[in-house]
Design an enzyme around this catalytic site. Structure first.
Site: not given
Ligand code: NAD
Length: 304
Positions: A36, A52, A74, A140, A264, A266
């Site tokens: 982030g 977290i 995540a 993942y 790619r 997989g």
């Molecule tokens: P992102 O990487 O932009 O956001 C994830 C945020 O979590 C980041 O700000 C990061 O700094 C923070 N983070 C990571 N590890 C951490 C930790 N240990 N402690 C505290 N903060 C932590 O990702 P996103 O695309 O915004 O995804 C958000 C959620 O949605 C995730 O759980 C992801 O698995 C899920 N998701 C996203 C998509 C997609 O297409 N973007 C699809 C399916 C699910």
């Protein structure tokens, strides 16, 4: 109302934070800024720069007693989960358990979890429902399946109310184009740099692309749902990578240069999530067409 948004400095979490603040909710962001960005942290939110997976998260929840926890933080990069399964598990599973333990100490109204179509792995090429077999093909996906199961058992054993939301391919402003960033963000970043776009394989592979504001609205709708359940948050239809190129050609003032590379290994050929359960139960439906969503995203990346 008070809400915790984990991952609130990230792509989806920052948009969710903006909408919750607009609704008058007091928002606390927990984010360790690993992927982030500080500039995405809405200054009207309380920011806790924390990991977290740190057990002190339990005390933080007990101290602030949020009504809702939107859990988005995540390790969300499939390649990184292969390189370092331990780190992936630590964030995605231990981090989730810490938050759930916080909910045991300070009961909440709803725990809303961001899950993914990666829980299904390389399933059949047909539209998936929430009952389709879980068969993750990445660490993942495995960590998300495990987190979902913990959430369900915390619901059963300790009455932690939850909604689990499995998203399609999310796109929109602020998405990162780095690493395994969504294909739309990757293409737009290339256009911005006037570089050639790379299409893996023939470009006929399809995905269920959903605009970020629709994901935000689904999270808010799910927070009000009365029972514990799992929902697909998707458009229920899919578009090919070639279709994305066509839409971008309509928007971009100069010709788009692209080439096809090898498939790619997989890669799933087609992916589409049936969203009828969410549409029928959550008083929600996606409102952005792919054309409209791409336009908004194009404008934000190319600053038009
Ligand atoms: P992102 O990487 O932009 O956001 C994830 C945020 O979590 C980041 O700000 C990061 O700094 C923070 N983070 C990571 N590890 C951490 C930790 N240990 N402690 C505290 N903060 C932590 O990702 P996103 O695309 O915004 O995804 C958000 C959620 O949605 C995730 O759980 C992801 O698995 C899920 N998701 C996203 C998509 C997609 O297409 N973007 C699809 C399916 C699910």
């Amino acid at each position: 109302m008070k809400a915790f948004v984990t991952g609130g400095a990230g792509f989806i979490g920052s948009h969710l934070t903006d909408s919750l603040l607009d609704m008058g909710t007091e928002v606390h962001i927990i984010d360790n800024l690993s992927s982030g960005k500080k500039e995405y942290v809405n200054p009207a939110a309380v920011f806790h720069e924390k990991d977290i997976s740190d057990p002190s998260i339990v005390e933080l929840i007990d101290l602030h007693k949020p009504d809702y926890i939107y859990h988005l933080a995540a390790q969300a990069d499939v390649n990184r989960s292969t390189e370092c399964p331990y780190q992936d598990m630590k964030t995605n599973l231990i981090g989730t358990i810490n938050l759930l333990d916080g909910c045991r100490k300070a009961p909440i109204k709803k725990f809303i979890f961001s899950s993914t179509s990666a829980v299904y792995g390389n399933g059949p090429d047909k539209k998936l429902t929430e009952q389709s077999p879980l068969n993750p093909a990445s660490f993942y996906g495995l960590s998300k399946v495990s987190a979902e199961k913990y959430i369900q058992l915390y619901g059963d054993f300790f009455s932690v109310p939850f909604s689990i939301l499995r998203y399609g391919n999310v796109y929109g402003p602020r998405q990162t184009a780095k690493g395994e960033g969504g294909v739309i963000a990757v293409f737009l970043e290339k256009l911005k740099q006037s570089e050639r776009l790379k299409l893996n394989g023939d470009g006929d592979q399809t995905r269920d692309f959903i605009y970020v504001q629709d994901i935000v609205d689904a999270n808010i709708a799910a927070s009000m749902h009365h029972s514990n359940d799992i929902f697909h948050i998707s458009t229920g239809s899919s578009a090919s990578i070639n279709k994305l190129i066509e839409l971008l050609k309509d928007l971009h003032p100069s010709p788009i240069d692209y080439f096809h590379s090898e498939n790619r290994i997989g890669d799933i050929k087609h992916s589409c999530l049936d969203n009828s359960k969410a549409v029928n139960s959550l008083n929600w439906s996606p409102s952005f067409s792919l054309k409209e969503g791409i336009l908004q995203t194009y404008r934000s990346f190319l600053k038009k």
